[in-house]
Design an enzyme around this catalytic site. Structure first.
Site, PDB file in Angstrom:
ATOM      1  CE1 TYR A   1      -4.301   1.262   0.122  1.00  0.00           C
ATOM      2  CE2 TYR A   1      -3.556   2.621   1.952  1.00  0.00           C
ATOM      3  CZ  TYR A   1      -4.511   2.309   0.998  1.00  0.00           C
ATOM      4  OH  TYR A   1      -5.669   3.044   0.930  1.00  0.00           O
TER       5      TYR A   1
ATOM      6  N   GLY B   1      -6.495   1.467   7.087  1.00  0.00           N
ATOM      7  CA  GLY B   1      -7.301   0.959   8.188  1.00  0.00           C
ATOM      8  C   GLY B   1      -6.880  -0.448   8.580  1.00  0.00           C
TER       9      GLY B   1
ATOM     10  CB  THR C   1     -39.970   9.498  -2.451  1.00  0.00           C
ATOM     11  OG1 THR C   1     -40.639  10.393  -3.352  1.00  0.00           O
ATOM     12  CG2 THR C   1     -38.620  10.083  -2.079  1.00  0.00           C
TER      13      THR C   1
ATOM     14  CG  ASP D   1     -11.194  -1.808   9.012  1.00  0.00           C
ATOM     15  OD1 ASP D   1     -10.198  -1.134   8.665  1.00  0.00           O
ATOM     16  OD2 ASP D   1     -12.364  -1.461   8.727  1.00  0.00           O
ATOM     17  NE  ARG D   2      -8.910  -0.782   2.743  1.00  0.00           N
ATOM     18  CZ  ARG D   2      -8.415   0.094   1.862  1.00  0.00           C
ATOM     19  NH1 ARG D   2      -8.115   1.333   2.252  1.00  0.00           N
ATOM     20  NH2 ARG D   2      -8.208  -0.261   0.605  1.00  0.00           N
TER      21      ARG D   2
END
Length: 204
Positions: free
Chosen positions: A45, A52, A131, A54-55
């Site tokens: 990366y 993050g 809607t 969590d990723r």
């Protein structure tokens, strides 16, 4: 009282000291997961300090299920994250998009007349005749179109791709795709455990 053992802390608040004070007693070993933590994968990366955790944990979890394979992890949480790790254990990055509830809140917040939708039915029509139904169709079917596009993109570039769904809204979208996917609701926890195990082995 906390049982003796090894623990890993992944804190989005960036202030894990309180948890550390509880877990780090006696002979307990505590690992705080951050951008400097050693990983069982190669992190390619571009800005690891902003990535993050969590990723990171999710792709590490994917490698427990599918070692030496190309994996796309789609995490349906507050945001929807798309994370790719190749068959050589290289984490290459992915994409971040608004999650389902974030999309509903954005339409309500940034317009004068659109309501806030909080209850999403199991079945959503493609053609909204009110809607509310139009908003439901736009958000839910839009997400399906989004992740199917990403799956197609990665399948075109990488052969034998494994697609893993996780996160709070994963169960809903698992039933809305014809793509072969692997549902892994505890994927992040599996990944956290693999990171903890890897670091403990490194210290031995």
């Amino acid at each position: 009282q906390v049982e003796r053992g090894n623990f890993v802390i992944s804190s989005v608040s960036g202030n894990p000291e309180g948890i550390m004070a509880i877990l780090g007693q006696g002979e307990n070993k505590v690992l705080i997961l951050d951008s400097n933590t050693k990983l069982p994968i190669s992190n390619k990366y571009g800005s690891p300090e902003t990535l993050g955790m969590d990723r990171v944990a999710a792709v590490c979890g994917a490698k427990i299920h599918f070692p030496y394979a190309n994996c796309l992890v789609i995490d349906f949480g507050t945001c929807i994250t798309y994370d790719f790790i190749d068959s050589d254990n290289n984490y290459l990055g992915g994409a971040i998009a608004p999650g389902m509830q974030m999309r509903f809140k954005a339409m309500n917040s940034f317009t004068e007349g659109l309501p806030l939708i909080e209850d999403v039915p199991d079945s959503v029509s493609g053609i909204g005749q009110t809607t509310n139904d139009s908003m439901l169709s736009g958000v839910v079917n839009g997400i399906v179109g989004e992740f199917e596009m990403f799956i197609k993109f990665y399948r075109t570039k990488y052969k034998d791709l494994n697609v893993l769904f996780c996160g709070g809204d994963a169960e809903r979208f698992e039933s809305m795709t014809k793509d072969p996917i692997f549902a892994a609701p505890n994927l992040v926890l599996v990944g956290l455990n693999s990171i903890l195990t890897y670091n403990n082995e490194e210290q031995e």
